[in-house]
Design a protein around this motif. Structure first.
Motif, PDB file in Angstrom:
ATOM      1  N   LYS A 335      24.124 -56.506  14.212  1.00 44.92           N
ATOM      2  CA  LYS A 335      22.769 -57.066  14.261  1.00 44.92           C
ATOM      3  C   LYS A 335      22.084 -56.990  12.901  1.00 44.92           C
ATOM      4  O   LYS A 335      21.144 -57.734  12.631  1.00 44.92           O
ATOM      5  N   GLY A 336      22.510 -56.037  12.086  1.00 42.39           N
ATOM      6  CA  GLY A 336      21.876 -55.879  10.789  1.00 42.39           C
ATOM      7  C   GLY A 336      20.758 -54.852  10.788  1.00 42.39           C
ATOM      8  O   GLY A 336      20.311 -54.399   9.739  1.00 42.39           O
ATOM      9  N   ARG A 337      20.330 -54.451  11.962  1.00 46.89           N
ATOM     10  CA  ARG A 337      19.284 -53.434  12.056  1.00 46.89           C
ATOM     11  C   ARG A 337      19.580 -52.554  13.261  1.00 46.89           C
ATOM     12  O   ARG A 337      19.878 -53.062  14.339  1.00 46.89           O
ATOM     13  N   LEU A 338      19.474 -51.250  13.075  1.00 52.11           N
ATOM     14  CA  LEU A 338      19.810 -50.307  14.135  1.00 52.11           C
ATOM     15  C   LEU A 338      18.561 -49.623  14.672  1.00 52.11           C
ATOM     16  O   LEU A 338      17.639 -49.304  13.905  1.00 52.11           O
ATOM     17  N   SER A 339      18.578 -49.380  15.968  1.00 50.19           N
ATOM     18  CA  SER A 339      17.502 -48.607  16.585  1.00 50.19           C
ATOM     19  C   SER A 339      17.717 -47.125  16.295  1.00 50.19           C
ATOM     20  O   SER A 339      18.800 -46.715  15.856  1.00 50.19           O
ATOM     21  N   GLU A 340      16.708 -46.316  16.551  1.00 49.47           N
ATOM     22  CA  GLU A 340      16.850 -44.873  16.362  1.00 49.47           C
ATOM     23  C   GLU A 340      17.959 -44.322  17.245  1.00 49.47           C
ATOM     24  O   GLU A 340      18.725 -43.449  16.834  1.00 49.47           O
ATOM     25  N   GLU A 342      20.627 -45.862  18.267  1.00 51.44           N
ATOM     26  CA  GLU A 342      21.930 -46.255  17.732  1.00 51.44           C
ATOM     27  C   GLU A 342      22.328 -45.382  16.545  1.00 51.44           C
ATOM     28  O   GLU A 342      23.496 -44.982  16.427  1.00 51.44           O
ATOM     29  N   SER A 388      25.086 -52.016  22.812  1.00 52.11           N
ATOM     30  CA  SER A 388      25.045 -51.799  21.369  1.00 52.11           C
ATOM     31  C   SER A 388      26.423 -51.974  20.758  1.00 52.11           C
ATOM     32  O   SER A 388      27.333 -51.178  21.008  1.00 52.11           O
ATOM     33  N   GLU A 390      27.191 -51.695  17.508  1.00 54.75           N
ATOM     34  CA  GLU A 390      27.432 -50.699  16.480  1.00 54.75           C
ATOM     35  C   GLU A 390      27.818 -49.346  17.069  1.00 54.75           C
ATOM     36  O   GLU A 390      28.768 -48.698  16.619  1.00 54.75           O
TER      37      GLU A 390
END
Length: 466
Positions: A335-340, A342, A388, A390
């Motif tokens: 996605k290029g951006r990870l949640s906390e 993840e 997710s 990642e």
């Protein structure tokens, strides 16, 4: 990555593994005497050493694994006489079965030497011991003179000579604890020519000869079941160090614990031998492999059909999780951006991978390593629920690395289970529409037993691996 530490039976200490040749482990494991069906106790030892070998390979070592076949022995001769067949027929029948069963369990040594193919080398070994004064010729055969070897009892810890008696006493031996290197043939027995008499090798000389032929005068690891420590391994050390003038002959001695039945050691006298072929007829070899590796190799393991059943259920759930992770990773993309969450999950996957290696590095602690794998599976299911990519990728990598040792979690050849789950969910949806609640609930319950959790959201149903 931590150093690998092993428990050495010879020194009774935990020691850092330092091989004679950097990057290479030379390992000899005592194989079967092929006179009867391989049993679950054999599998316990061979699976344990296969797991050890594969962890060493995971850590970057090249492993030369030699596991012999004893194809001439009193037990083979007695079995042939009992059945009225040629002894070679007994050998052929049970060695063929042995290799088939080991193949199912994923075990393959680099070299499987047979005693009868090494008679000239055995004779040369014995002749050298005679010339060096460690062996003597008697009318009944050739014997190792235990009193000439100063370190006898070092492996077993048995120092009292009264406790050394190990073979049927014959009058022409110097001492009752001297052991046979060559046995003169009795009428009707198979034999080979030798400088001393027509006969055949003793048991212990066989392993010393074959291990040294393929691994050299000294090597790194010698393994086997605990009941081989005395007299077999004790005698191997004595005759090998006597011939080669090295001490120690083998750097690290590793021994597996007993496999028991209802707390008693398996034995023919108790009638509690369980043939490996019978176990594999009931359970997938991967289930048996996982169950055997669930105990530390040095501990006693009690055979339990219920434990195998629990392992089967657990492995089915694990495999479904791995299958779903692989599918998500194959279909997904970064996605290029990870949640906390993840970021935390990826770090946790790294920690679990490290804890797996920490467990395996300290005397190959497979139960502790499996606990880390179980936590990986839980984290994987969370990653699936959150869809997710990642986190799933990180967890899958850790699981696949661990499976290079266990070789049970990743299924390469079986059809995908996901379409079948989807089909059952659709069938259940139709049953609910028709208000056939009992059948719908039965599908939910059976799927739950297999590790599939259904989430009803109005008329629609989502599912997750539990």
């Amino acid at each position: 990555m931590k150093d690998i530490v092993v428990y050495n039976t010879l020194t009774r200490k935990y020691e850092k593994l330092e091989t004679l040749t950097p990057g290479l482990v030379k390992m000899y494991v005592c194989g079967p005497t092929v006179y009867d069906h391989s049993h679950i106790g054999h599998a316990r030892t061979y699976v344990a050493f296969d797991g050890i070998k594969k962890y060493l390979m995971l850590r970057g070592y090249q492993v030369l694994h030699v596991q012999n076949i004893t194809d001439i022995d009193d037990k083979i001769i007695n079995k042939a006489n009992e059945l009225g067949v040629d002894w070679r027929e007994i050998v052929e029948t049970y060695s063929k079965e042995y290799f088939e069963l080991m193949g199912k369990l994923g075990i393959r040594a680099n070299i499987n030497p047979r005693v009868t193919e090494h008679i000239p080398e055995i004779i040369e070994f014995i002749d050298d011991l005679i010339k060096k004064g460690y062996a003597y010729v008697a009318p009944s055969g050739v014997y190792f003179d235990v009193d000439k070897y100063p370190y006898y009892g070092q492996l077993s810890g048995i120092k009292d000579k009264k406790m050394w008696n190990q073979e049927t006493f014959v009058k022409d031996k110097k001492n009752p604890y001297d052991f046979a290197l060559w046995k003169c043939a009795k009428p009707g027995e198979p034999w080979w020519e030798s400088p001393w008499c027509k006969g055949r090798p003793g048991w212990h000389i066989e392993c010393s000869t074959m291990s040294s032929k393929y691994l050299g005068k000294q090597f790194d690891i010698h393994g086997g079941a605990r009941d081989l420590i005395f007299p077999h391994h004790e005698n191997e050390i004595a005759q090998s160090e006597a011939r080669f003038g090295v001490h120690p002959w083998v750097r690290y001695w590793l021994h597996t614990g007993y496999l028991t039945i209802k707390g008693e050691k398996m034995s023919k006298s108790l009638g509690n031998i369980i043939a490996l072929k019978d176990v594999l007829a009931k359970y997938d070899p991967k289930v048996v492999r996982l169950w055997l590796l669930s105990a530390h190799y040095r501990t006693e393991l009690n055979f339990d059909w219920e434990a195998l059943e629990r392992t089967k259920t657990s492995l089915e759930r694990m495999r479904m999780t791995v299958s779903a992770l692989r599918r998500l990773v194959e279909k997904g993309s970064p996605k290029g951006r990870l949640s906390e969450w993840e970021i935390e999950a990826i770090n946790k996957a790294i920690d679990l991978r490290n804890s797996f290696h920490e467990a395996m590095s300290y005397d190959f602690n497979t139960p502790k390593a499996l606990a880390s794998v179980s936590e990986m599976m839980k984290l994987g299911n969370e990653a699936l629920e959150k869809e997710s990519y990642e986190a799933s990728l990180a967890v899958l990598g850790a699981i696949e690395e661990a499976d290079r040792v266990f070789e049970v979690f990743v299924e390469e050849s079986k059809a995908d289970v996901e379409p079948f789950v989807e089909l059952l969910v659709e069938v259940r949806k139709e049953l609910r529409n028709r208000k056939l609640w009992d059948l719908a609930d039965m599908i939910r319950s059976r799927l739950a037993e297999l590790g599939v959790r259904l989430l009803d959201k109005g008329k629609e149903t989502e599912w997750r691996f539990a």
